[in-house]
Design an enzyme around this catalytic site. Structure first.
Site, PDB file in Angstrom:
ATOM      1  N   ASP A   1      34.952 -51.041  30.623  1.00 38.08           N
ATOM      2  CA  ASP A   1      33.923 -50.182  30.029  1.00 38.08           C
ATOM      3  C   ASP A   1      33.657 -50.557  28.572  1.00 38.08           C
ATOM      4  O   ASP A   1      32.508 -50.641  28.137  1.00 38.08           O
ATOM      5  CB  ASP A   1      34.366 -48.715  30.101  1.00 38.08           C
ATOM      6  CG  ASP A   1      34.722 -48.303  31.513  1.00 38.08           C
ATOM      7  OD1 ASP A   1      34.443 -49.079  32.444  1.00 38.08           O
ATOM      8  OD2 ASP A   1      35.289 -47.214  31.675  1.00 38.08           O
TER       9      ASP A   1
ATOM     10  N   TYR B   1      43.418 -41.423  38.560  1.00 42.34           N
ATOM     11  CA  TYR B   1      43.324 -42.749  37.942  1.00 42.34           C
ATOM     12  C   TYR B   1      44.695 -43.366  37.633  1.00 42.34           C
ATOM     13  O   TYR B   1      45.015 -44.471  38.086  1.00 42.34           O
ATOM     14  CB  TYR B   1      42.469 -42.661  36.664  1.00 42.34           C
ATOM     15  CG  TYR B   1      42.061 -44.027  36.187  1.00 42.34           C
ATOM     16  CD1 TYR B   1      40.836 -44.574  36.565  1.00 42.34           C
ATOM     17  CD2 TYR B   1      42.913 -44.799  35.406  1.00 42.34           C
ATOM     18  CE1 TYR B   1      40.472 -45.850  36.163  1.00 42.34           C
ATOM     19  CE2 TYR B   1      42.559 -46.061  35.001  1.00 42.34           C
ATOM     20  CZ  TYR B   1      41.332 -46.573  35.372  1.00 42.34           C
ATOM     21  OH  TYR B   1      40.972 -47.841  34.980  1.00 42.34           O
TER      22      TYR B   1
HETATM   23  C1  GLA Z   1      37.123 -46.415  34.668  1.00 38.20           C
HETATM   24  C2  GLA Z   1      37.998 -47.261  33.759  1.00 38.20           C
HETATM   25  C3  GLA Z   1      37.706 -48.743  33.952  1.00 38.20           C
HETATM   26  C4  GLA Z   1      37.761 -49.127  35.428  1.00 38.20           C
HETATM   27  C5  GLA Z   1      36.956 -48.158  36.284  1.00 38.20           C
HETATM   28  C6  GLA Z   1      37.117 -48.402  37.748  1.00 38.20           C
HETATM   29  O1  GLA Z   1      35.801 -46.519  34.295  1.00 38.20           O
HETATM   30  O2  GLA Z   1      37.811 -46.911  32.406  1.00 38.20           O
HETATM   31  O3  GLA Z   1      38.602 -49.499  33.182  1.00 38.20           O
HETATM   32  O4  GLA Z   1      39.078 -49.232  35.871  1.00 38.20           O
HETATM   33  O5  GLA Z   1      37.280 -46.818  36.017  1.00 38.20           O
HETATM   34  O6  GLA Z   1      36.633 -49.642  38.108  1.00 38.20           O
END
Ligand code: GLA
Length: 518
Positions: A205, A257
């Site tokens: 991101d 997550y």
């Molecule tokens: C979030 C995390 C990223 C990535 C996505 C899934 O956005 O911040 O680093 O792992 O999830 O792809």
């Protein structure tokens, strides 16, 4: 390129284009006016960073694999000024995001147990000091900062609102202190900094927020972070649709997550152990990518070998903590010693167990799809075949996220189904999942009817119940071309018309420039 400096612009068109400039100017004027009202002086500068949509490559960045996102037009802007002796972080949307104050000590902890919105600013602030320390530079003595934020990236929607505020805050803090980093440096340290809020995210991101460019998606790879242009085939439009199911990454981290990050790490460690690594060496393995050479040696190269390894070395179903510890020969408390987030995950879910086989199978197959997607997008000989090939990869990605990674939710699955029925060539969840948005590949000429069908078949009950308003639909269902990455804006703004009270000049003492530090 990662080695390019983060751009500083004097004209607003450089970021928002001629078309977007009037609305963007108006927005900055509103932000500056609110800033003056709050702090009694003009901001010294603005910094902005966009959200992103990930086209393919979900939950693999933290495993060391390349991903394929593009920057959105939607962004967060931070206005900043040196002044006072605290960090005062305000928001244009003061009702939703009240002012938060912190001391200026960069060593202060971020209170993850009591999450507040401005913690993202504090994380970025700490990250700037970590970065300067890592460069061996004498960190500048902390000074008070006055900050006003405005974000238009939907929150908890899978479009990286958190990276947008972290990156724009970091750039604002650096610019106001005369630090001029490269894009790669910012992508790298903001990724680490965002973890201060308690989510052990990968670097996608922040990298795309900083390195995004108009007109191209990017293949983002890591260690070191870098980004290559990916030209999307003509006629391809990506439509983003918000399921309106909110998934707050920070608040749900232990069961969602961060749990997935832990599961991947345990899978990698077990694979290493089963392939003959001694317990201590296996426990030191952090990603599925690291075990690739050992896997290829025993099971052969390519995806086939990896999937065979996963099948033969990892068991179906849930692994309880005892079983993992027995197989690995290392207690989890030792494996994760000194790492609060994974230890919290172990505390919360160890009794229920960890799924390792399916998670690893997703990671390896999704990583492979990213390169296939890039090849299909850029294969000029594929003609009419290009879009269906991309679409099929997106569909396979969603299926894998839903079944193997279990990061979808009923609303996202419904929305993907509605999108496919409405003619999407491919459709999938984007971002962390468990809610948030889908991204659908649609032929340019079909975008109008496609959106109308989604409105009818997904949004009409939500409109009827007031979950979304007619006026809000533009933020919920939209197409976005690949847009500009983060930048510092030193823009002269006329005070907005009818603004109460003229711009107040800061006292001369506070306006003098600090020495340049990097
Ligand atoms: C979030 C995390 C990223 C990535 C996505 C899934 O956005 O911040 O680093 O792992 O999830 O792809």
């Amino acid at each position: 390129m990662a080695s390019d400096p983060v751009p500083e612009y004097k004209e607003i068109e450089s970021v928002y284009g001629l078309e977007g400039a009037p609305a963007a100017t108006h927005r900055l004027q509103r932000l500056a006016a609110a800033f003056r009202k709050q702090f009694g002086a003009d901001p010294e500068l603005f910094a902005r960073a966009p959200g992103r949509v990930n086209l393919i490559g979900e939950h693999i960045d933290y495993e060391g694999y390349g991903v394929l996102p593009m920057a959105l037009r939607l962004d967060t802007v931070v206005a900043i000024r040196r002044g006072g002796d605290r960090l005062v972080v305000a928001n244009l949307d003061a009702e939703k995001f009240p002012v938060v104050e912190y001391g200026t000590d960069p060593a202060q902890a971020v209170d993850t147990a009591h999450h507040v919105w401005a913690n993202y600013f504090l994380a970025a602030y700490k990250g700037v000091y970590d970065f300067l320390a890592s460069k061996g530079a004498d960190p500048p003595a902390p000074v008070g900062l006055q900050v006003m934020v405005h974000g238009v990236v939907p929150l908890a929607g899978g479009l990286s609102s958190s990276a947008a505020i972290v990156c724009s805050s970091a750039l604002a803090v650096m610019a106001v202190r005369g630090v001029h980093p490269t894009k790669g440096e910012v992508a790298d340290f903001t990724c680490k900094a965002e973890r201060y809020v308690g989510v052990t995210s990968g670097g996608m991101d922040q990298a795309i927020s900083v390195m995004g460019q108009p007109g191209v998606a990017k293949l983002v790879e890591f260690n070191p972070v870098r980004a290559e242009d990916v030209h999307l085939p003509p006629g391809a439009t990506f439509v983003i649709a918000n399921s309106l199911t909110v998934s707050k990454k920070q608040e749900t981290a232990d069961r969602r997550y961060n749990l997935r990050v832990v599961e991947c790490r345990l899978a990698a460690a077990l694979i290493a152990r089963k392939l003959g690594a001694p317990p201590a060496a296996a426990a030191a393995v952090r990603t599925l990518r690291e075990v690739e050479p050992a896997v290829a040696e025993k099971f052969g190269p390519g995806l086939k070998g990896k999937l065979r390894a996963v099948d033969e070395l990892l068991e179906r179903g849930n692994y309880l903590q005892d079983k993992i510890e027995a197989d690995l020969g290392v207690p989890l408390s030792e494996l994760f010693a000194g790492e609060p987030s994974p230890l919290r995950v172990v505390g919360v879910v160890a009794g229920e167990g960890f799924k390792l086989r399916d998670r690893a199978a997703h990671v390896y197959s999704e990583a492979d799809r990213v390169y296939k997607f890039r090849a299909a997008a850029e294969d000029e000989s594929s003609g009419a075949e290009a879009l269906p090939r991309l679409g099929a990869l997106m569909d396979a990605s969603h299926a894998s996220c839903a079944r193997l990674y279990e990061c979808s939710c009923p609303e996202l699955d419904t929305l993907v189904g509605v999108a496919k029925a409405a003619g999407a060539i491919g459709s999938r969840l984007t971002g962390a999942g468990w809610g948030g948005c889908t991204v659908s590949l649609v032929r340019h000429g079909d975008v109008g009817p496609f959106m109308a069908a989604l409105r009818e078949n997904y949004y009409s009950p939500l409109l009827a119940s007031g979950r979304v308003t007619e006026g809000g639909m533009g933020e919920v269902l939209f197409a976005s071309p690949p847009s500009s990455g983060a930048a510092v804006l030193r823009i002269k703004l006329a005070p907005s018309e009818g603004e109460e009270g003229a711009a107040v000049e800061a006292p001369a003492r506070e306006r003098k420039r600090e020495p340049v530090m990097a």
